[in-house]
Design a protein around this motif. Structure first.
Motif, PDB file in Angstrom:
ATOM      1  N   HIS A  22      15.501  78.709-111.858  1.00  0.00           N
ATOM      2  CA  HIS A  22      16.963  78.811-111.855  1.00  0.00           C
ATOM      3  C   HIS A  22      17.546  77.871-110.808  1.00  0.00           C
ATOM      4  O   HIS A  22      16.828  77.258-110.019  1.00  0.00           O
ATOM      5  CB  HIS A  22      17.405  80.262-111.597  1.00  0.00           C
ATOM      6  CG  HIS A  22      17.221  80.722-110.182  1.00  0.00           C
ATOM      7  ND1 HIS A  22      18.020  81.684-109.605  1.00  0.00           N
ATOM      8  CD2 HIS A  22      16.334  80.354-109.210  1.00  0.00           C
ATOM      9  CE1 HIS A  22      17.626  81.897-108.359  1.00  0.00           C
ATOM     10  NE2 HIS A  22      16.604  81.114-108.095  1.00  0.00           N
ATOM     11  N   HIS A  47      14.610  75.447-109.171  1.00  0.00           N
ATOM     12  CA  HIS A  47      13.368  75.825-108.476  1.00  0.00           C
ATOM     13  C   HIS A  47      12.877  77.113-109.122  1.00  0.00           C
ATOM     14  O   HIS A  47      13.623  77.790-109.827  1.00  0.00           O
ATOM     15  CB  HIS A  47      13.616  76.017-106.975  1.00  0.00           C
ATOM     16  CG  HIS A  47      14.584  77.120-106.670  1.00  0.00           C
ATOM     17  ND1 HIS A  47      15.945  76.932-106.675  1.00  0.00           N
ATOM     18  CD2 HIS A  47      14.387  78.433-106.382  1.00  0.00           C
ATOM     19  CE1 HIS A  47      16.550  78.072-106.389  1.00  0.00           C
ATOM     20  NE2 HIS A  47      15.625  79.007-106.211  1.00  0.00           N
ATOM     21  N   HIS A  49      10.472  80.907-109.333  1.00  0.00           N
ATOM     22  CA  HIS A  49      10.000  82.109-108.634  1.00  0.00           C
ATOM     23  C   HIS A  49       8.996  82.855-109.508  1.00  0.00           C
ATOM     24  O   HIS A  49       9.112  82.852-110.738  1.00  0.00           O
ATOM     25  CB  HIS A  49      11.148  83.088-108.356  1.00  0.00           C
ATOM     26  CG  HIS A  49      12.174  82.566-107.406  1.00  0.00           C
ATOM     27  ND1 HIS A  49      11.935  82.418-106.062  1.00  0.00           N
ATOM     28  CD2 HIS A  49      13.457  82.155-107.606  1.00  0.00           C
ATOM     29  CE1 HIS A  49      13.007  81.946-105.474  1.00  0.00           C
ATOM     30  NE2 HIS A  49      13.964  81.765-106.388  1.00  0.00           N
TER      31      HIS A  49
HETATM   32 ZN   LIG Z   1      15.734  81.047-106.236  1.00  0.00          ZN
END
Ligand SMILES: [Zn+2]
Ligand SMILES: Nc1nc2c(c(=O)[nH]1)N=C([C@H](O)[C@H](O)COP(=O)(O)OP(=O)(O)OP(=O)(O)O)CN2
Length: 143
Positions: A22, A47, A49
């Motif tokens: 996101h 980036h 997660h």
């Molecule tokens: Zn983030």
């Protein structure tokens, strides 16, 4: 205590991990404001997660089944609400909800809550807890 006629209330939690990318960027802010508010998380190419979500339901421990709800049913709900729409997705581009809602973990927890209540039995959902990283954790209880 065993055999008591009291109703017992239990909390059960299932944990699910998923991966997504996101960018923190608000359509309501200028580019300069976005950079100031979100810093490196406003990186145009995003980036990623490895999110860990804890879904907790609260309810009576049924006398006959011994369960608040069957965890196998909770697993199916999590598959439908979390894994199918979110896993290996770009949250901002693949999930229509986030086209004009910033994909912060707070907003992600609201998204998961709002969809989870539609598939769970009434009044069971207690908490959505998301570990965005090992250090960043968000809790939402529908308030
Ligand atoms: Zn983030
Ligand atoms: N209130 C919020 N603040 C931030 C959120 C959020 O969802 N809610 N998200 C982010 C970013 O998405 C970002 O990826 C997190 O960055 P960072 O804090 O750098 O992550 P780490 O835990 O990996 O940090 P290190 O201390 O560098 O290990 C930012 N803020």
């Amino acid at each position: 205590m065993s055999g008591s006629s009291e109703e017992r209330v239990g909390y059960i939690t299932r944990v699910q991990s998923f991966s997504a990318c996101h960018r923190l960027h608000s359509v309501h802010l200028s580019d300069e404001e976005n950079k100031r508010v979100y810093g490196k998380c406003d990186n145009p190419n995003g980036h990623g997660h490895n999110y860990k979500v804890e879904v907790t339901v609260r309810g009576k421990i049924d006398r006959l089944t011994g369960m608040v709800m069957n965890l196998t049913d909770l697993k199916r709900c999590i598959e439908d609400v979390i894994m199918t729409p979110l896993d290996h997705k770009n949250l901002d581009q693949d999930v229509p909800y986030f086209s004009n809602v910033v994909s912060t973990t707070e907003n992600l927890s609201v998204y998961i809550w709002d969809h989870m209540v539609t598939v769970l039995p009434p009044n069971l959902l207690h908490e959505i807890k998301i570990h965005e990283t090992d250090k960043n954790i968000v809790v939402y209880r529908g308030e």
